[in-house]
Design a protein around this motif. Structure first.
Motif, mmCIF file in Angstrom:
data_model
loop_
_atom_site.group_PDB
_atom_site.id
_atom_site.type_symbol
_atom_site.label_atom_id
_atom_site.label_comp_id
_atom_site.label_asym_id
_atom_site.label_seq_id
_atom_site.Cartn_x
_atom_site.Cartn_y
_atom_site.Cartn_z
ATOM 1 N N ARG A 531 17.351 58.341 80.706
ATOM 2 C CA ARG A 531 17.425 59.785 80.579
ATOM 3 C C ARG A 531 18.866 60.206 80.303
ATOM 4 N NH1 ARG A 531 17.589 63.668 84.824
ATOM 5 N NH2 ARG A 531 17.560 61.964 86.330
ATOM 6 N N ARG A 532 19.008 61.179 79.411
ATOM 7 C CA ARG A 532 20.339 61.742 79.155
ATOM 8 C C ARG A 532 20.635 62.693 80.309
ATOM 9 N NH1 ARG A 532 21.592 66.568 75.064
ATOM 10 N NH2 ARG A 532 23.703 66.093 74.336
ATOM 11 N N VAL A 533 21.485 62.249 81.248
ATOM 12 C CA VAL A 533 21.702 63.051 82.447
ATOM 13 C C VAL A 533 22.797 64.081 82.290
ATOM 14 C CG1 VAL A 533 20.805 61.617 84.297
ATOM 15 C CG2 VAL A 533 23.108 61.171 83.399
ATOM 16 N N ALA A 534 23.706 63.846 81.342
ATOM 17 C CA ALA A 534 24.817 64.787 81.194
ATOM 18 C C ALA A 534 25.407 64.679 79.801
ATOM 19 C CB ALA A 534 25.899 64.497 82.234
ATOM 20 N N HIS A 535 26.049 65.753 79.392
ATOM 21 C CA HIS A 535 26.810 65.730 78.138
ATOM 22 C C HIS A 535 27.922 66.753 78.214
ATOM 23 C CE1 HIS A 535 25.081 69.550 76.686
ATOM 24 N NE2 HIS A 535 23.929 69.108 77.172
ATOM 25 N N PHE A 536 28.845 66.659 77.287
ATOM 26 C CA PHE A 536 29.937 67.616 77.232
ATOM 27 C C PHE A 536 29.431 68.953 76.700
ATOM 28 C CE2 PHE A 536 32.506 64.093 78.169
ATOM 29 C CZ PHE A 536 33.752 64.583 78.564
ATOM 30 N N ARG A 537 30.092 70.025 77.107
ATOM 31 C CA ARG A 537 29.757 71.347 76.594
ATOM 32 C C ARG A 537 29.866 71.313 75.076
ATOM 33 N NH1 ARG A 537 32.714 77.012 78.342
ATOM 34 N NH2 ARG A 537 31.788 78.349 76.716
ATOM 35 N N THR A 538 28.877 71.881 74.411
ATOM 36 C CA THR A 538 28.865 71.807 72.952
ATOM 37 C C THR A 538 29.733 72.895 72.337
ATOM 38 O OG1 THR A 538 26.907 73.189 72.868
ATOM 39 C CG2 THR A 538 26.550 70.813 72.851
ATOM 40 N N PHE A 539 30.160 72.652 71.128
ATOM 41 C CA PHE A 539 30.863 73.679 70.335
ATOM 42 C C PHE A 539 30.489 73.478 68.880
ATOM 43 C CE2 PHE A 539 34.326 70.960 68.670
ATOM 44 C CZ PHE A 539 34.309 69.905 69.577
ATOM 45 N N ARG A 540 30.752 74.497 68.084
ATOM 46 C CA ARG A 540 30.376 74.415 66.672
ATOM 47 C C ARG A 540 31.497 73.821 65.834
ATOM 48 N NH1 ARG A 540 25.610 76.267 65.404
ATOM 49 N NH2 ARG A 540 24.601 77.548 66.977
ATOM 50 N N LEU A 541 31.093 73.038 64.847
ATOM 51 C CA LEU A 541 32.067 72.449 63.926
ATOM 52 C C LEU A 541 31.965 73.174 62.589
ATOM 53 C CD1 LEU A 541 31.655 68.591 64.301
ATOM 54 C CD2 LEU A 541 33.643 69.962 64.890
ATOM 55 N N PRO A 542 32.882 74.094 62.326
ATOM 56 C CA PRO A 542 32.775 74.824 61.065
ATOM 57 C C PRO A 542 32.963 73.891 59.869
ATOM 58 C CG PRO A 542 34.847 75.340 62.162
ATOM 59 C CD PRO A 542 34.054 74.502 63.113
ATOM 60 N N GLY A 543 31.959 73.817 59.018
ATOM 61 C CA GLY A 543 32.052 72.948 57.850
ATOM 62 C C GLY A 543 31.438 71.575 58.072
ATOM 63 N N GLY A 544 30.927 71.338 59.266
ATOM 64 C CA GLY A 544 30.223 70.077 59.534
ATOM 65 C C GLY A 544 31.081 68.852 59.297
ATOM 66 N N ASP A 545 30.643 67.997 58.378
ATOM 67 C CA ASP A 545 31.333 66.727 58.136
ATOM 68 C C ASP A 545 32.798 66.892 57.737
ATOM 69 O OD1 ASP A 545 29.193 65.240 58.851
ATOM 70 O OD2 ASP A 545 28.470 64.880 56.791
ATOM 71 N N ALA A 546 33.122 68.055 57.160
ATOM 72 C CA ALA A 546 34.513 68.286 56.760
ATOM 73 C C ALA A 546 35.440 68.216 57.968
ATOM 74 C CB ALA A 546 34.645 69.645 56.070
ATOM 75 N N ALA A 547 34.877 68.446 59.160
ATOM 76 C CA ALA A 547 35.696 68.442 60.371
ATOM 77 C C ALA A 547 36.261 67.060 60.677
ATOM 78 C CB ALA A 547 34.881 68.954 61.548
ATOM 79 N N VAL A 548 35.598 66.013 60.177
ATOM 80 C CA VAL A 548 36.079 64.658 60.446
ATOM 81 C C VAL A 548 37.482 64.467 59.868
ATOM 82 C CG1 VAL A 548 35.660 62.205 60.021
ATOM 83 C CG2 VAL A 548 33.745 63.729 60.516
ATOM 84 N N ARG A 549 37.695 65.059 58.700
ATOM 85 C CA ARG A 549 39.005 64.937 58.047
ATOM 86 C C ARG A 549 39.969 66.057 58.441
ATOM 87 N NH1 ARG A 549 39.915 60.197 54.628
ATOM 88 N NH2 ARG A 549 37.920 59.202 54.874
ATOM 89 N N GLU A 550 39.447 67.057 59.145
ATOM 90 C CA GLU A 550 40.307 68.185 59.508
ATOM 91 C C GLU A 550 40.176 68.515 60.990
ATOM 92 O OE1 GLU A 550 39.974 71.643 56.974
ATOM 93 O OE2 GLU A 550 39.575 70.390 55.225
ATOM 94 N N PRO A 551 40.977 67.855 61.817
ATOM 95 C CA PRO A 551 40.934 68.132 63.251
ATOM 96 C C PRO A 551 41.099 69.622 63.557
ATOM 97 C CG PRO A 551 42.308 66.235 62.819
ATOM 98 C CD PRO A 551 41.923 66.790 61.472
ATOM 99 N N ARG A 552 41.772 70.354 62.685
ATOM 100 C CA ARG A 552 41.965 71.780 62.933
ATOM 101 C C ARG A 552 40.620 72.508 63.023
ATOM 102 N NH1 ARG A 552 43.673 74.669 57.265
ATOM 103 N NH2 ARG A 552 41.949 73.838 56.020
ATOM 104 N N ARG A 553 39.614 72.013 62.316
ATOM 105 C CA ARG A 553 38.302 72.663 62.395
ATOM 106 C C ARG A 553 37.686 72.476 63.775
ATOM 107 N NH1 ARG A 553 35.475 73.526 57.003
ATOM 108 N NH2 ARG A 553 37.058 73.065 55.456
ATOM 109 N N SER A 554 37.881 71.290 64.354
ATOM 110 C CA SER A 554 37.392 71.081 65.717
ATOM 111 C C SER A 554 38.081 72.047 66.669
ATOM 112 C CB SER A 554 37.654 69.647 66.175
ATOM 113 O OG SER A 554 36.840 68.751 65.458
#
Ligand code: ZN
Ligand code: ZN
Ligand code: FE
Length: 754
Positions: A531-554
């Motif tokens: 069972r998934r008992v816990a996870h980190f609070r979620t947030f949105r990644l503007p631009g989706g995959d583009a965030a991988v190359r742009e930490p500023r989006r995270s």
């Protein structure tokens, strides 16, 4: 002092040479308990005792071994202690079944090396010398059984001398399938970048030597594919290679002529040295020494350097003559698989290499250099390929034939045959045509090699992964395995641990069962459920995959999660965005379009790295997180606060941490302290969750645990308060380990998360 249990699998000429009695004497002398057994798969042994004694055993296993014993491969893993009472030689069984093993490619043995430098020997300076104890294997095998006719050496007819050695049971080359000599075996050529041959044999080697010394980029056809070589001391030449390869900042590995030269540039522990000089000859990530003069061009802004020693006779000849370190990187454009064939090399390396040192022994499958690091005094595999693939992970139970197709990044595939799981060599990111082709070839190759017809095909839950799509097109029944659960299962499989336990899977990204992007997950694994008992609070990644190359989006997504519409009144984003950019991204966030929700710790690392002022754009995946690790001020013991929001699943709220971090930035607290507080918080999160779940055993996996500071801290903190941490050793914590986890779960009642 706490006891340790070490499992070691030794392969090579170790049977019938008094190896088991030697192991017995050594173990008894060091007061170690456990057992040793001979099997068709090699010598398996386990020792348990004081940590000093187990380390000493592992050292002397190599230095004091019987003269006739030759170790071609030695894999060790630390396992949970079981309390053996004595040391015994056990009866031979067939642990792992009678499956034929394909050995990995092995660096030249001492005998072959000494012949190669002996002017009276008929193989003097011959770059393709090998014997039964060393040489190419996996990279030249077309089919089993392992006979010359089933290798890419079949096109070379043995001369009378080679034939005699090959037939003589007393000869070191008795049935050495790739046997060769200057008269009958493969030959070198030096080509210009258009494929025109300029020189043969010794003259070809000489020309490569001259070109590298003159600062040119030479493509060398190595064991498992082309490598690009350039003088590591020549910063301009290294920069040119970066520009041509479109690899701006990602570190390059460096090959040194000798262990002494490595010592002069890097800090090398006893274990690291043993890995470097081993027959597997991997790249080992070492800490650069402060006194070294190593040009920073190979690994700019990085306290570590990936180093290796020559891994083939050809590399030995070249490096011995050069007598200086060379950058040795895969012969490809960034993110593509390594190329293995001359005509392909001419096409794909055009504009990168100034010349090519080639030969006419075909490479059957690509095998990159493996990469390891030492973490908490143990090996951690980061990329498993040459020297290790395709050796199996042996499980406690037998499985039907299952093919696992892995994930999308750092792909590997795996096949189960009885108790053995054969994990393929590192394939790479399936983003390019070449990589996808290499993937489909490997997925067909493994079952063909082991003559298995998979009943099941296990794949990631992500519907858009090319590996998933491939799996769904196959005739065998397909089963989906959630990405992070596969990470944990991979760690459980190689550490031989059973439930109950707490699994902590942290990485950049993976498809969750709720359709959101997971990456900061905790699983309570029990006998009959996970069972998934816990996870980190979620947030949105503007631009989706583009965030991988742009930490500023995270970072923007994190700020939006906390401050919502007030975001624009905050100044933190100004350092990273133009006002117009924020407008567009804010629209994405408010309307929740193209801005997926994520609980990823990898993206949290990115966001924090951006907010700490380290980096707003990355040139390779994980760069920002790496820099945050390197920035850590180890003297800082405090950590940022966090909240646990009870519920099912429980949510780890990082809002207090973010607010404290912003205050720190306002007060101009040094980046090193900010980085440390963030890392320390993450370690505390794991301890808090372990307490909350009441589980003694904690399995860590996922790309985030490649971070040495984080992982060592987590291990220390868990151990200090009585928990028992487990982490990946032989199989990578990153997505290279997913295929093993998929196999482990494919037929398990635990597969589906509850
Ligand atoms: Zn040899
Ligand atoms: Zn010959
Ligand atoms: Fe992952």
């Amino acid at each position: 002092m706490k006891r340790q249990r070490l499992k070691i699998v030794v392969r090579g000429a170790v049977q019938g040479v008094g190896f088991r009695p030697f192991v017995y004497r050594l173990a008894t002398e060091l007061d170690l308990k456990g057992w040793v057994i001979n099997s068709a798969q090699g010598v398996f042994l386990e020792i348990e005792g004081a940590p000093d004694a187990t380390a000493e055993f592992a050292r002397r296993l190599h230095t004091n071994k019987p003269t006739r014993a030759i170790i071609q491969s030695c894999e060790s893993s630390h396992l949970e202690t079981v309390g053996y009472k004595e040391f015994e030689i056990r009866e031979s069984t067939d642990a792992g079944g009678k499956t034929a093993l394909i050995l990995p490619d092995i660096a030249p043995c001492a005998d072959c090396l000494s012949e190669m430098i002996d002017p009276r020997d008929r193989r003097f300076r011959y770059p393709f010398t090998n014997c039964t104890n060393c040489g190419p294997r996996f990279s030249i095998i077309e089919a089993l059984p392992y006979d010359r006719t089933n290798t890419s050496m079949k096109q070379f007819a043995m001369c009378a001398d080679c034939e005699r050695e090959y037939r003589d049971p007393a000869d070191r080359r008795f049935h050495a399938e790739p046997i060769a000599c200057p008269r009958c075996g493969p030959q070198l050529q030096y080509w210009d970048s258009l494929g025109k041959s300029l020189a043969n044999s010794e003259a070809a080697l000489q020309q490569a030597f001259d070109e590298i010394r003159a600062g040119k980029i030479v493509a060398l056809k190595g064991v498992g594919g082309f490598q690009l070589l350039v003088d590591a001391r020549n910063a301009d030449a290294v920069r040119l290679l970066r520009a041509r390869k479109h690899r701006q900042e990602k570190p390059f590995a460096v090959m040194f002529p000798s262990i002494e030269q490595i010592h002069a540039q890097c800090e090398v522990s006893a274990l690291e040295e043993r890995l470097l000089v081993s027959p597997e000859a991997p790249i080992v990530l070492l800490r650069k020494s402060t006194t070294g003069s190593q040009s920073s061009a190979a690994a700019p802004g990085n306290p570590n350097l990936g180093v290796m020693l020559p891994s083939s006779p050809l590399h030995h000849l070249l490096l011995r003559q050069l007598n200086f370190p060379v950058v040795a990187t895969s012969g490809n454009l960034s993110e593509e698989p390594i190329c293995i064939d001359e005509s392909e090399a001419i096409e794909r390396l055009r504009g990168i290499a100034d010349g090519l040192l080639v030969h006419n022994r075909p490479i059957v499958r690509h095998v990159d250099d493996s990469i390891l690091r030492v973490l908490h005094g143990r090996e951690m595999m980061l990329r498993r390929a040459r020297g290790y693939a395709p050796l199996p992970v042996t499980l406690e139970r037998s499985l039907p034939a299952i093919l696992a197709v892995g994930a999308h990044l750092k792909n590997s595939v795996a096949l189960s045959v009885g108790r053995n799981v054969f994990v393929s060599q590192h394939i790479g990111d399936l983003a390019t045509r070449q990589a996808y082709d290499a993937f489909t070839q490997s997925a067909a190759d493994l079952p063909r090699l082991y003559d298995a017809e998979p009943e099941l095909i296990a794949h990631d839950l992500h519907p858009e992964y090319l590996s998933t799509k491939h799996a769904l097109q196959q005739p065998a029944r397909a089963v989906a395995v959630q990405h992070h659960w596969a990470h944990i299962a991979s760690c459980m499989a190689e550490n031989e641990i059973e439930p109950p336990l707490l699994g902590v899977a942290w990485d950049g990204t993976g498809y969750g069962v709720d359709g959101t992007t997971w990456g900061g997950e905790f699983f309570l694994v029990e006998k009959n459920s996970c069972r998934r008992v816990a996870h980190f609070r979620t947030f949105r990644l503007p631009g989706g995959d583009a965030a991988v190359r742009e930490p500023r989006r995270s970072s923007l997504g994190m700020l939006y999660e906390i401050f919502g519409e007030e975001l624009c009144e905050r100044k933190e984003w100004r350092a990273h965005f133009l006002a117009g950019e924020v407008k567009t991204l804010r629209r994405m966030l408010t309307r929740a379009v193209n801005s997926p929700l994520t609980s990823s710790v990898g993206r949290l690392f990115d966001g924090v790295a951006a907010l700490a002022g380290l980096r707003s754009h990355s040139t390779f995946e994980g760069q920002a997180a790496m820099e945050l690790e390197f920035a850590v001020d180890c003297a800082t013991t405090e950590s940022y606060p966090f909240l646990l929001k009870l519920g099912s699943p429980l949510v780890i709220d990082w809002e207090p941490a973010l607010r404290a971090l912003l205050d720190d930035r306002n007060q101009q607290v040094p980046t090193g302290q900010i980085a440390a507080r963030f890392h320390n918080m993450l370690a505390e999160v794991i301890v808090a969750l372990a307490r909350h779940c009441g589980q003694t055993r904690v399995a860590l996996s996922g790309g985030c645990f490649q971070n040495r500071y984080l992982t060592e801290r987590v291990i220390d903190e868990l151990s200090a308060v009585g928990f028992q941490p487990f982490w990946p050793q032989r199989i990578p914590p990153n997505d290279g380990g997913i295929s093993l986890g998929q196999i482990y779960l494919a037929t398990s009642p635990l597969r589906e998360l509850t």
